[in-house]
Design a protein around this motif. Structure first.
Motif, PDB file in Angstrom:
ATOM      1  N   ARG A  31      15.105 -16.398  10.157  1.00 24.69           N
ATOM      2  CA  ARG A  31      15.394 -15.610   8.952  1.00 24.69           C
ATOM      3  C   ARG A  31      14.095 -15.329   8.213  1.00 24.69           C
ATOM      4  NH1 ARG A  31      19.166 -14.779   4.466  1.00 24.69           N
ATOM      5  NH2 ARG A  31      17.921 -13.288   3.290  1.00 24.69           N
ATOM      6  N   ARG A  32      13.823 -14.045   7.987  1.00 27.44           N
ATOM      7  CA  ARG A  32      12.635 -13.667   7.236  1.00 27.44           C
ATOM      8  C   ARG A  32      13.011 -12.628   6.195  1.00 27.44           C
ATOM      9  NH1 ARG A  32       7.738 -12.417  11.010  1.00 27.44           N
ATOM     10  NH2 ARG A  32       8.871 -10.475  11.208  1.00 27.44           N
ATOM     11  N   LYS A  33      12.386 -12.715   5.052  1.00 30.39           N
ATOM     12  CA  LYS A  33      12.600 -11.753   3.980  1.00 30.39           C
ATOM     13  C   LYS A  33      11.364 -10.865   3.890  1.00 30.39           C
ATOM     14  CE  LYS A  33      15.163 -12.848   0.672  1.00 30.39           C
ATOM     15  NZ  LYS A  33      15.974 -13.253  -0.439  1.00 30.39           N
ATOM     16  N   ILE A  34      11.558  -9.661   3.401  1.00 31.88           N
ATOM     17  CA  ILE A  34      10.433  -8.722   3.292  1.00 31.88           C
ATOM     18  C   ILE A  34      10.386  -8.150   1.886  1.00 31.88           C
ATOM     19  CG2 ILE A  34       9.428  -6.558   4.109  1.00 31.88           C
ATOM     20  CD1 ILE A  34      10.824  -7.066   6.796  1.00 31.88           C
ATOM     21  N   TRP A  35       9.241  -8.320   1.258  1.00 29.67           N
ATOM     22  CA  TRP A  35       8.916  -7.606   0.033  1.00 29.67           C
ATOM     23  C   TRP A  35       7.940  -6.516   0.422  1.00 29.67           C
ATOM     24  CZ3 TRP A  35       7.414 -12.243  -3.620  1.00 29.67           C
ATOM     25  CH2 TRP A  35       8.573 -12.911  -4.019  1.00 29.67           C
ATOM     26  N   VAL A  36       7.930  -5.429  -0.304  1.00 21.61           N
ATOM     27  CA  VAL A  36       6.955  -4.371  -0.048  1.00 21.61           C
ATOM     28  C   VAL A  36       5.983  -4.321  -1.221  1.00 21.61           C
ATOM     29  CG1 VAL A  36       8.414  -3.043   1.511  1.00 21.61           C
ATOM     30  CG2 VAL A  36       8.531  -2.593  -0.947  1.00 21.61           C
ATOM     31  N   ALA A  37       4.757  -3.896  -0.940  1.00 26.59           N
ATOM     32  CA  ALA A  37       3.707  -3.957  -1.968  1.00 26.59           C
ATOM     33  C   ALA A  37       2.786  -2.756  -1.912  1.00 26.59           C
ATOM     34  CB  ALA A  37       2.894  -5.233  -1.791  1.00 26.59           C
ATOM     35  N   CYS A  38       2.318  -2.377  -3.086  1.00 26.19           N
ATOM     36  CA  CYS A  38       1.276  -1.362  -3.175  1.00 26.19           C
ATOM     37  C   CYS A  38      -0.070  -2.069  -2.934  1.00 26.19           C
ATOM     38  CB  CYS A  38       1.305  -0.694  -4.552  1.00 26.19           C
ATOM     39  SG  CYS A  38       0.820  -1.770  -5.919  1.00 26.19           S
ATOM     40  N   PRO A  39      -1.140  -1.300  -2.722  1.00 22.54           N
ATOM     41  CA  PRO A  39      -2.444  -1.932  -2.496  1.00 22.54           C
ATOM     42  C   PRO A  39      -2.901  -2.835  -3.648  1.00 22.54           C
ATOM     43  CG  PRO A  39      -2.526   0.370  -1.818  1.00 22.54           C
ATOM     44  CD  PRO A  39      -1.198   0.164  -2.513  1.00 22.54           C
ATOM     45  N   ASP A  40      -2.511  -2.519  -4.886  1.00 17.04           N
ATOM     46  CA  ASP A  40      -2.934  -3.329  -6.036  1.00 17.04           C
ATOM     47  C   ASP A  40      -2.236  -4.681  -6.108  1.00 17.04           C
ATOM     48  OD1 ASP A  40      -4.655  -1.330  -6.866  1.00 17.04           O
ATOM     49  OD2 ASP A  40      -3.241  -0.505  -8.326  1.00 17.04           O
ATOM     50  N   HIS A  41      -1.051  -4.832  -5.492  1.00 19.40           N
ATOM     51  CA  HIS A  41      -0.275  -6.061  -5.654  1.00 19.40           C
ATOM     52  C   HIS A  41      -0.039  -6.849  -4.369  1.00 19.40           C
ATOM     53  CE1 HIS A  41       1.058  -3.904  -9.439  1.00 19.40           C
ATOM     54  NE2 HIS A  41       0.429  -4.993  -9.852  1.00 19.40           N
ATOM     55  N   VAL A  42      -0.513  -6.376  -3.247  1.00 16.05           N
ATOM     56  CA  VAL A  42      -0.257  -7.077  -1.983  1.00 16.05           C
ATOM     57  C   VAL A  42      -0.841  -8.494  -2.011  1.00 16.05           C
ATOM     58  CG1 VAL A  42      -2.258  -6.103  -0.745  1.00 16.05           C
ATOM     59  CG2 VAL A  42      -0.235  -6.883   0.531  1.00 16.05           C
ATOM     60  N   GLU A  43      -2.044  -8.665  -2.514  1.00 18.15           N
ATOM     61  CA  GLU A  43      -2.642 -10.003  -2.568  1.00 18.15           C
ATOM     62  C   GLU A  43      -1.903 -10.898  -3.554  1.00 18.15           C
ATOM     63  OE1 GLU A  43      -6.900 -10.488  -2.744  1.00 18.15           O
ATOM     64  OE2 GLU A  43      -7.162  -8.517  -1.807  1.00 18.15           O
ATOM     65  N   PHE A  44      -1.507 -10.354  -4.695  1.00 18.91           N
ATOM     66  CA  PHE A  44      -0.768 -11.141  -5.680  1.00 18.91           C
ATOM     67  C   PHE A  44       0.527 -11.685  -5.078  1.00 18.91           C
ATOM     68  CE2 PHE A  44       2.702 -11.493  -8.687  1.00 18.91           C
ATOM     69  CZ  PHE A  44       2.176 -12.350  -9.639  1.00 18.91           C
ATOM     70  N   LEU A  45       1.302 -10.818  -4.429  1.00 19.19           N
ATOM     71  CA  LEU A  45       2.576 -11.254  -3.848  1.00 19.19           C
ATOM     72  C   LEU A  45       2.364 -12.260  -2.718  1.00 19.19           C
ATOM     73  CD1 LEU A  45       4.468  -7.838  -3.888  1.00 19.19           C
ATOM     74  CD2 LEU A  45       4.865  -9.806  -5.388  1.00 19.19           C
ATOM     75  N   ARG A  46       1.357 -12.020  -1.865  1.00 18.28           N
ATOM     76  CA  ARG A  46       1.067 -12.956  -0.780  1.00 18.28           C
ATOM     77  C   ARG A  46       0.656 -14.309  -1.346  1.00 18.28           C
ATOM     78  NH1 ARG A  46      -2.322 -15.842   1.668  1.00 18.28           N
ATOM     79  NH2 ARG A  46      -3.951 -15.263   0.235  1.00 18.28           N
ATOM     80  N   ASP A  47      -0.231 -14.305  -2.311  1.00 15.40           N
ATOM     81  CA  ASP A  47      -0.699 -15.556  -2.918  1.00 15.40           C
ATOM     82  C   ASP A  47       0.432 -16.294  -3.650  1.00 15.40           C
ATOM     83  OD1 ASP A  47      -3.195 -14.956  -1.946  1.00 15.40           O
ATOM     84  OD2 ASP A  47      -4.036 -14.370  -3.892  1.00 15.40           O
ATOM     85  N   TYR A  48       1.316 -15.563  -4.304  1.00 12.75           N
ATOM     86  CA  TYR A  48       2.458 -16.157  -5.001  1.00 12.75           C
ATOM     87  C   TYR A  48       3.323 -16.955  -4.023  1.00 12.75           C
ATOM     88  CZ  TYR A  48       6.913 -16.375  -7.524  1.00 12.75           C
ATOM     89  OH  TYR A  48       8.069 -16.804  -8.115  1.00 12.75           O
TER      90      TYR A  48
END
Length: 67
Positions: A31-48
């Motif tokens: 089971r995997r979930k997917i969030w989508v991100a713009c270039p400005d927030h991809v690192e923030f979401l990954r780090d979170y």
């Protein structure tokens, strides 16, 4: 075709990345979930997610992945 919007709260930018993750305490390994991100927030979401010790990976969001 409508473009996906960034999953970061309050962001309305077009997403270009997938942040793929799971919570191992409640999700089975398949089971995997997917969030989508713009270039400005991809690192923030990954780090979170990574800060919570969740398995996480980032992949490009392609037109075929949104259909």
């Amino acid at each position: 075709m409508t473009s996906a919007q960034c999953s970061r709260a309050g962001c309305r930018a077009d997403a270009e990345w997938q942040v793929i993750w799971r919570n191992p305490r409640i999700h089975s390994p398949d089971r995997r979930k997917i969030w989508v991100a713009c270039p400005d927030h991809v690192e923030f979401l990954r780090d979170y997610l990574a800060s919570r010790s969740f398995p996480v990976e980032v992949a490009s969001l392609t037109p075929s992945s949104t259909s």
